[in-house]
Write a protein that holds these residues in place. Sequence first.
Motif, PDB file in Angstrom:
ATOM      1  N   CYS A 214      62.893  87.486   0.554  1.00  0.00           N
ATOM      2  CA  CYS A 214      61.504  87.879   0.094  1.00  0.00           C
ATOM      3  C   CYS A 214      60.692  86.817  -1.065  1.00  0.00           C
ATOM      4  N   LEU A 215      59.410  88.127  -0.802  1.00  0.00           N
ATOM      5  CA  LEU A 215      58.386  85.957  -2.090  1.00  0.00           C
ATOM      6  C   LEU A 215      58.106  86.789  -2.674  1.00  0.00           C
ATOM      7  N   GLY A 216      58.381  87.976  -2.938  1.00  0.00           N
ATOM      8  CA  GLY A 216      57.675  88.871  -3.372  1.00  0.00           C
ATOM      9  C   GLY A 216      56.233  89.606  -3.407  1.00  0.00           C
ATOM     10  N   THR A 217      56.041  89.207  -2.420  1.00  0.00           N
ATOM     11  CA  THR A 217      54.494  89.545  -2.222  1.00  0.00           C
ATOM     12  C   THR A 217      54.712  90.444  -0.800  1.00  0.00           C
ATOM     13  N   CYS A 218      55.581  91.601  -1.246  1.00  0.00           N
ATOM     14  CA  CYS A 218      55.533  91.998   0.075  1.00  0.00           C
ATOM     15  C   CYS A 218      54.531  93.030   0.640  1.00  0.00           C
ATOM     16  N   LYS A 219      53.956  93.764  -0.541  1.00  0.00           N
ATOM     17  CA  LYS A 219      52.328  94.390  -0.122  1.00  0.00           C
ATOM     18  C   LYS A 219      52.195  93.162   0.703  1.00  0.00           C
ATOM     19  N   LYS A 220      52.134  92.217   0.254  1.00  0.00           N
ATOM     20  CA  LYS A 220      50.863  91.691   2.033  1.00  0.00           C
ATOM     21  C   LYS A 220      51.436  91.350   2.640  1.00  0.00           C
ATOM     22  N   GLY A 221      52.428  91.640   3.035  1.00  0.00           N
ATOM     23  CA  GLY A 221      53.382  91.165   3.678  1.00  0.00           C
ATOM     24  C   GLY A 221      52.602  91.120   5.293  1.00  0.00           C
ATOM     25  N   PRO A 222      53.296  90.303   6.463  1.00  0.00           N
ATOM     26  CA  PRO A 222      54.137  89.412   7.141  1.00  0.00           C
ATOM     27  C   PRO A 222      53.649  88.124   5.952  1.00  0.00           C
ATOM     28  N   SER A 223      54.698  87.745   4.295  1.00  0.00           N
ATOM     29  CA  SER A 223      54.632  86.736   3.826  1.00  0.00           C
ATOM     30  C   SER A 223      55.038  85.159   4.312  1.00  0.00           C
ATOM     31  N   LEU A 224      54.503  84.620   3.882  1.00  0.00           N
ATOM     32  CA  LEU A 224      54.824  82.720   3.907  1.00  0.00           C
ATOM     33  C   LEU A 224      54.347  82.166   3.124  1.00  0.00           C
ATOM     34  N   VAL A 225      54.599  81.112   3.246  1.00  0.00           N
ATOM     35  CA  VAL A 225      54.865  79.904   1.697  1.00  0.00           C
ATOM     36  C   VAL A 225      54.777  78.847   2.239  1.00  0.00           C
ATOM     37  N   VAL A 226      54.001  77.713   1.874  1.00  0.00           N
ATOM     38  CA  VAL A 226      54.111  76.026   2.441  1.00  0.00           C
ATOM     39  C   VAL A 226      54.596  75.768   1.153  1.00  0.00           C
ATOM     40  N   THR A 227      55.397  74.712   1.310  1.00  0.00           N
ATOM     41  CA  THR A 227      55.554  73.598   0.589  1.00  0.00           C
ATOM     42  C   THR A 227      55.746  71.918   1.351  1.00  0.00           C
ATOM     43  N   PRO A 228      55.200  71.586   0.123  1.00  0.00           N
ATOM     44  CA  PRO A 228      55.027  71.097  -1.158  1.00  0.00           C
ATOM     45  C   PRO A 228      53.986  71.517  -1.579  1.00  0.00           C
ATOM     46  N   ASP A 229      52.897  72.001  -0.918  1.00  0.00           N
ATOM     47  CA  ASP A 229      51.414  72.731  -0.669  1.00  0.00           C
ATOM     48  C   ASP A 229      51.504  73.936  -1.886  1.00  0.00           C
ATOM     49  N   LYS A 230      53.007  74.685  -2.365  1.00  0.00           N
ATOM     50  CA  LYS A 230      53.031  75.887  -2.766  1.00  0.00           C
ATOM     51  C   LYS A 230      51.054  76.847  -2.047  1.00  0.00           C
ATOM     52  N   VAL A 231      50.997  76.786  -0.914  1.00  0.00           N
ATOM     53  CA  VAL A 231      50.190  77.729  -0.915  1.00  0.00           C
ATOM     54  C   VAL A 231      50.841  79.714   0.093  1.00  0.00           C
ATOM     55  N   ARG A 232      50.075  80.604  -0.536  1.00  0.00           N
ATOM     56  CA  ARG A 232      51.187  81.218  -0.023  1.00  0.00           C
ATOM     57  C   ARG A 232      50.153  81.926   0.889  1.00  0.00           C
ATOM     58  N   TYR A 233      51.022  82.938   2.250  1.00  0.00           N
ATOM     59  CA  TYR A 233      49.474  83.159   2.828  1.00  0.00           C
ATOM     60  C   TYR A 233      50.410  84.726   3.006  1.00  0.00           C
ATOM     61  N   GLY A 234      49.150  85.677   3.459  1.00  0.00           N
ATOM     62  CA  GLY A 234      49.662  87.097   3.486  1.00  0.00           C
ATOM     63  C   GLY A 234      48.852  87.785   4.781  1.00  0.00           C
ATOM     64  N   ARG A 235      49.997  88.869   4.928  1.00  0.00           N
ATOM     65  CA  ARG A 235      48.782  89.742   6.596  1.00  0.00           C
ATOM     66  C   ARG A 235      48.961  88.333   7.725  1.00  0.00           C
ATOM     67  N   VAL A 236      50.192  88.048   7.828  1.00  0.00           N
ATOM     68  CA  VAL A 236      49.901  86.342   8.920  1.00  0.00           C
ATOM     69  C   VAL A 236      50.134  87.257   9.979  1.00  0.00           C
ATOM     70  N   LYS A 237      48.969  86.856  11.031  1.00  0.00           N
ATOM     71  CA  LYS A 237      49.554  87.938  12.713  1.00  0.00           C
ATOM     72  C   LYS A 237      50.265  86.303  13.760  1.00  0.00           C
ATOM     73  N   PRO A 238      50.892  86.873  14.724  1.00  0.00           N
ATOM     74  CA  PRO A 238      51.370  85.962  14.998  1.00  0.00           C
ATOM     75  C   PRO A 238      50.349  84.978  15.368  1.00  0.00           C
ATOM     76  N   GLU A 239      49.848  85.822  15.954  1.00  0.00           N
ATOM     77  CA  GLU A 239      48.091  84.847  16.576  1.00  0.00           C
ATOM     78  C   GLU A 239      47.113  83.250  15.314  1.00  0.00           C
ATOM     79  N   ASP A 240      48.158  83.883  14.266  1.00  0.00           N
ATOM     80  CA  ASP A 240      47.283  83.135  13.006  1.00  0.00           C
ATOM     81  C   ASP A 240      47.867  81.287  13.121  1.00  0.00           C
ATOM     82  N   SER A 241      49.036  81.739  13.281  1.00  0.00           N
ATOM     83  CA  SER A 241      50.050  80.570  13.489  1.00  0.00           C
ATOM     84  C   SER A 241      49.667  78.983  14.220  1.00  0.00           C
ATOM     85  N   ALA A 242      48.743  79.249  14.856  1.00  0.00           N
ATOM     86  CA  ALA A 242      47.589  77.286  15.361  1.00  0.00           C
ATOM     87  C   ALA A 242      46.812  76.904  14.852  1.00  0.00           C
ATOM     88  N   ASP A 243      46.680  78.400  13.732  1.00  0.00           N
ATOM     89  CA  ASP A 243      45.601  77.624  12.842  1.00  0.00           C
ATOM     90  C   ASP A 243      46.402  77.269  11.421  1.00  0.00           C
TER      91      ASP A 243
END
Length: 98
Positions: free
Chosen positions: A46-75
């Motif tokens: 858990c990344l602590g942003t459950c309400k906005k899941g599916p959540s992910l984080v990119v390091t070392p940029d420290k960018v958090r993404y929420g409500r990510v769909k498979p089709e967002d992967s390419a971008d």
Amino acid sequence: MGKPTKIYVCTEGKKCPKRGSKKVLAQLKAEVEQQNSSLEVKGCGCLGTCKKGPSLVVTPDKVRYGRVKPEDSADIVKAHSAGEGPVERLVITKKKKK
Ligand code: FES
């Protein structure tokens, strides 16, 4: 060379997997391969942003993404492989508590 960029997808939390985070993880991995990217993609807890899941984080940029769909992967893979910075439409903006 800078630090390797890694993407951590919440696949072990309670909520994100129910919202399809494992598909997001799989699709990100597929995109990394397809785009011949050096990004690393991993599942995590858990990344602590459950309400906005599916959540992910990119390091070392420290960018958090929420409500990510498979089709967002390419971008996401494209933007972070090229160092283009975050995919703005998916960024979780933190509320400042000050
Ligand atoms: S369950 Fe995924 S961020 Fe909490």
